[in-house]
Design a protein around this motif. Structure first.
Motif, PDB file in Angstrom:
ATOM      1  N   THR A  41       0.849  -1.189   0.000  1.00 34.56           N
ATOM      2  CA  THR A  41       0.000   0.000   0.000  1.00 34.56           C
ATOM      3  C   THR A  41       0.890   1.246   0.000  1.00 34.56           C
ATOM      4  O   THR A  41       1.982   1.248   0.555  1.00 34.56           O
ATOM      5  CB  THR A  41      -0.919   0.034   1.225  1.00 34.56           C
ATOM      6  N   LYS A  42       0.405   2.284  -0.622  1.00 35.63           N
ATOM      7  CA  LYS A  42       1.155   3.538  -0.755  1.00 35.63           C
ATOM      8  C   LYS A  42       0.486   4.627   0.063  1.00 35.63           C
ATOM      9  O   LYS A  42      -0.737   4.692   0.170  1.00 35.63           O
ATOM     10  CB  LYS A  42       1.232   3.956  -2.223  1.00 35.63           C
ATOM     11  N   ASP A  43       1.332   5.503   0.643  1.00 34.16           N
ATOM     12  CA  ASP A  43       0.810   6.625   1.417  1.00 34.16           C
ATOM     13  C   ASP A  43       1.771   7.797   1.264  1.00 34.16           C
ATOM     14  O   ASP A  43       2.798   7.695   0.592  1.00 34.16           O
ATOM     15  CB  ASP A  43       0.644   6.235   2.888  1.00 34.16           C
ATOM     16  N   TYR A  57       5.620   6.926   0.656  1.00 39.70           N
ATOM     17  CA  TYR A  57       6.184   5.709   1.240  1.00 39.70           C
ATOM     18  C   TYR A  57       5.203   4.558   1.016  1.00 39.70           C
ATOM     19  O   TYR A  57       4.008   4.762   0.804  1.00 39.70           O
ATOM     20  CB  TYR A  57       6.507   5.885   2.730  1.00 39.70           C
ATOM     21  N   TRP A  58       5.750   3.346   1.021  1.00 37.15           N
ATOM     22  CA  TRP A  58       4.973   2.131   0.769  1.00 37.15           C
ATOM     23  C   TRP A  58       5.189   1.165   1.926  1.00 37.15           C
ATOM     24  O   TRP A  58       6.256   1.138   2.532  1.00 37.15           O
ATOM     25  CB  TRP A  58       5.419   1.446  -0.515  1.00 37.15           C
ATOM     26  N   VAL A  59       4.176   0.350   2.198  1.00 35.40           N
ATOM     27  CA  VAL A  59       4.281  -0.674   3.229  1.00 35.40           C
ATOM     28  C   VAL A  59       3.926  -2.023   2.608  1.00 35.40           C
ATOM     29  O   VAL A  59       2.842  -2.185   2.023  1.00 35.40           O
ATOM     30  CB  VAL A  59       3.356  -0.384   4.419  1.00 35.40           C
ATOM     31  N   ILE A  80      11.007   3.739  -3.777  1.00 39.51           N
ATOM     32  CA  ILE A  80      10.474   3.344  -5.077  1.00 39.51           C
ATOM     33  C   ILE A  80      11.433   2.426  -5.816  1.00 39.51           C
ATOM     34  O   ILE A  80      11.010   1.553  -6.581  1.00 39.51           O
ATOM     35  CB  ILE A  80      10.154   4.597  -5.940  1.00 39.51           C
ATOM     36  N   VAL A  81      12.735   2.578  -5.572  1.00 38.59           N
ATOM     37  CA  VAL A  81      13.723   1.742  -6.241  1.00 38.59           C
ATOM     38  C   VAL A  81      13.594   0.286  -5.786  1.00 38.59           C
ATOM     39  O   VAL A  81      13.755  -0.647  -6.582  1.00 38.59           O
ATOM     40  CB  VAL A  81      15.150   2.264  -5.958  1.00 38.59           C
ATOM     41  N   TYR A  82      13.303   0.074  -4.514  1.00 43.57           N
ATOM     42  CA  TYR A  82      13.241  -1.270  -3.949  1.00 43.57           C
ATOM     43  C   TYR A  82      11.858  -1.903  -4.048  1.00 43.57           C
ATOM     44  O   TYR A  82      11.743  -3.129  -4.172  1.00 43.57           O
ATOM     45  CB  TYR A  82      13.687  -1.229  -2.486  1.00 43.57           C
ATOM     46  N   VAL A  83      10.794  -1.108  -4.008  1.00 40.55           N
ATOM     47  CA  VAL A  83       9.458  -1.676  -3.990  1.00 40.55           C
ATOM     48  C   VAL A  83       8.967  -2.058  -5.383  1.00 40.55           C
ATOM     49  O   VAL A  83       8.071  -2.893  -5.532  1.00 40.55           O
ATOM     50  CB  VAL A  83       8.464  -0.694  -3.321  1.00 40.55           C
ATOM     51  N   SER A  84       9.559  -1.496  -6.410  1.00 39.29           N
ATOM     52  CA  SER A  84       9.144  -1.793  -7.781  1.00 39.29           C
ATOM     53  C   SER A  84       9.362  -3.261  -8.117  1.00 39.29           C
ATOM     54  O   SER A  84      10.403  -3.836  -7.801  1.00 39.29           O
ATOM     55  CB  SER A  84       9.927  -0.917  -8.763  1.00 39.29           C
ATOM     56  N   GLU A  85       8.404  -3.872  -8.781  1.00 35.56           N
ATOM     57  CA  GLU A  85       8.538  -5.274  -9.183  1.00 35.56           C
ATOM     58  C   GLU A  85       9.110  -5.421 -10.585  1.00 35.56           C
ATOM     59  O   GLU A  85       9.195  -6.532 -11.119  1.00 35.56           O
ATOM     60  CB  GLU A  85       7.188  -5.991  -9.087  1.00 35.56           C
ATOM     61  N   THR A  86       9.540  -4.322 -11.187  1.00 37.45           N
ATOM     62  CA  THR A  86      10.157  -4.380 -12.512  1.00 37.45           C
ATOM     63  C   THR A  86      11.572  -3.812 -12.515  1.00 37.45           C
ATOM     64  O   THR A  86      12.183  -3.700 -13.563  1.00 37.45           O
ATOM     65  CB  THR A  86       9.298  -3.612 -13.539  1.00 37.45           C
ATOM     66  N   GLY A  87      12.096  -3.448 -11.341  1.00 37.17           N
ATOM     67  CA  GLY A  87      13.418  -2.844 -11.257  1.00 37.17           C
ATOM     68  C   GLY A  87      14.507  -3.845 -10.955  1.00 37.17           C
ATOM     69  O   GLY A  87      14.375  -5.055 -11.198  1.00 37.17           O
ATOM     70  N   ASP A  88      15.606  -3.342 -10.390  1.00 41.06           N
ATOM     71  CA  ASP A  88      16.762  -4.189 -10.096  1.00 41.06           C
ATOM     72  C   ASP A  88      16.561  -5.058  -8.860  1.00 41.06           C
ATOM     73  O   ASP A  88      17.156  -6.134  -8.762  1.00 41.06           O
ATOM     74  CB  ASP A  88      18.009  -3.317  -9.886  1.00 41.06           C
TER      75      ASP A  88
END
Length: 322
Positions: A41-43, A57-59, A80-88
């Protein structure tokens, strides 16, 4: 915008060097059939510790969280770099897979972007105007931001552990030194650190950490450092050499630590490729209350990890190329 901030943005968004392409994501970074998926979830947050700043921020909450048992916690800078499911990194995917296999405890992830003075927020999180102040300053202010604002806010919805051995913090570049600073300043609150291409250089005095580690009494923290021998080399220092100095200081003081060096540059390619094994290493010695439910979590992790767990088995870091 200050010249210093502009240069930092250029450094952090520079294209990955060719050797970064050698690092590929493994199956633990991919969605697997039959693995329960957690929720994200995003807030948005307006801070008082960093006045007049706002951030996304995301939880992440694992499917295994039951609402009764306090969950372990892991905080990520540049969320956003870590929570993305299409990133590194694809942390929610990796968490789902490792928690399902009981190779790390049920852990709530908190992914926080750097603060920005005013709205609207920048599309690129690295452009947050307060990023360098928050991440590169060697004080307890960011730790207080987490402990006085973010954790209590998330704690209103979920039961979070207060055991410092069950709290981890992670970041890339300036977010990496920020992760170390939080644990260094507040080992009573965070004791596990994961740094990707950490900026232990003289942006705001971070180059002093190796000497501080050597001079000050040991703190009960566990540290994983990743870097590449083609990392940045500029007016603030040489990132590769700075990480080698950190590793040497931690080794000298016999800290529980690991350094994994590679041939990449200032990117998340290498760190993302080894993230599952990094998390296995980081969590396997958690206090018993935070361990996975496997009969022997330590043995389970060691069997599946391709990163040596014994200090005597550490790989020899590649020499910097001229």
């Amino acid at each position: 915008m200050k010249i210093r901030t502009m240069i930092l943005m250029l450094c952090l968004t520079a294209p990955a060097l060719a050797d970064d392409e050698d690092y590929k994501l493994g199956p633990d970074s991919m969605r697997q059939d039959g693995v329960p998926q957690g929720t994200v979830t995003k807030d948005i947050w307006h801070s008082k510790v960093f006045p007049e700043t706002v951030r996304d921020y995301w939880v992440y909450v694992p499917k295994q969280y039951d609402g009764n048992t306090p969950a372990c916690v892991m905080v990520f800078q540049d969320g956003i770099v870590y929570v993305s499911e299409t990133g590194d990194f694809r942390v929610p995917v990796v968490f789902d897979n490792l928690i399902h296999k009981r190779e790390m405890p049920a852990t709530i992830g908190i992914f926080i972007n750097p603060g920005h003075n005013g709205e609207p927020l920048p599309q690129k999180p690295f452009a947050g105007s307060n990023r360098s102040v928050e991440y590169n300053t060697l004080s307890d202010q960011y730790a207080r931001f987490l402990l006085e604002e973010i954790l209590p806010e998330v704690g209103k919805r979920y039961k979070l552990t207060e055991d410092p051995g069950c709290r981890a913090i992670c970041g890339i570049s300036s977010g990496g030194i920020c992760a170390f600073t939080v644990a260094w300043q507040r080992p009573d609150a965070f004791r596990k650190v994961l740094s990707h291409v950490g900026s232990f250089t003289n942006i705001r005095g971070g180059h002093v950490y190796p000497s501080m580690i050597r001079a000050e009494p040991n703190k009960p923290i566990r540290v994983f450092l990743q870097d590449g021998d083609k990392d940045l080399d500029n007016v603030w220092g040489n990132w590769w050499l700075a990480n080698l100095e950190m590793e040497a200081a931690l080794k000298f003081k016999q800290y529980d630590h690991k350094f994994v060096g590679g041939t990449g540059g200032h990117s998340g390619k290498h760190g993302g490729a080894i993230l599952p094994d990094s998390l296995r290493w980081l969590w396997w010695s958690a206090p018993p209350a935070c361990r996975c439910l496997a009969a022997n979590p330590q043995r389970s992790v060691e069997r599946r990890s391709s990163i040596p767990l014994s200090p005597q088995q550490l790989p020899t870091p590649p020499r910097r190329r001229s």
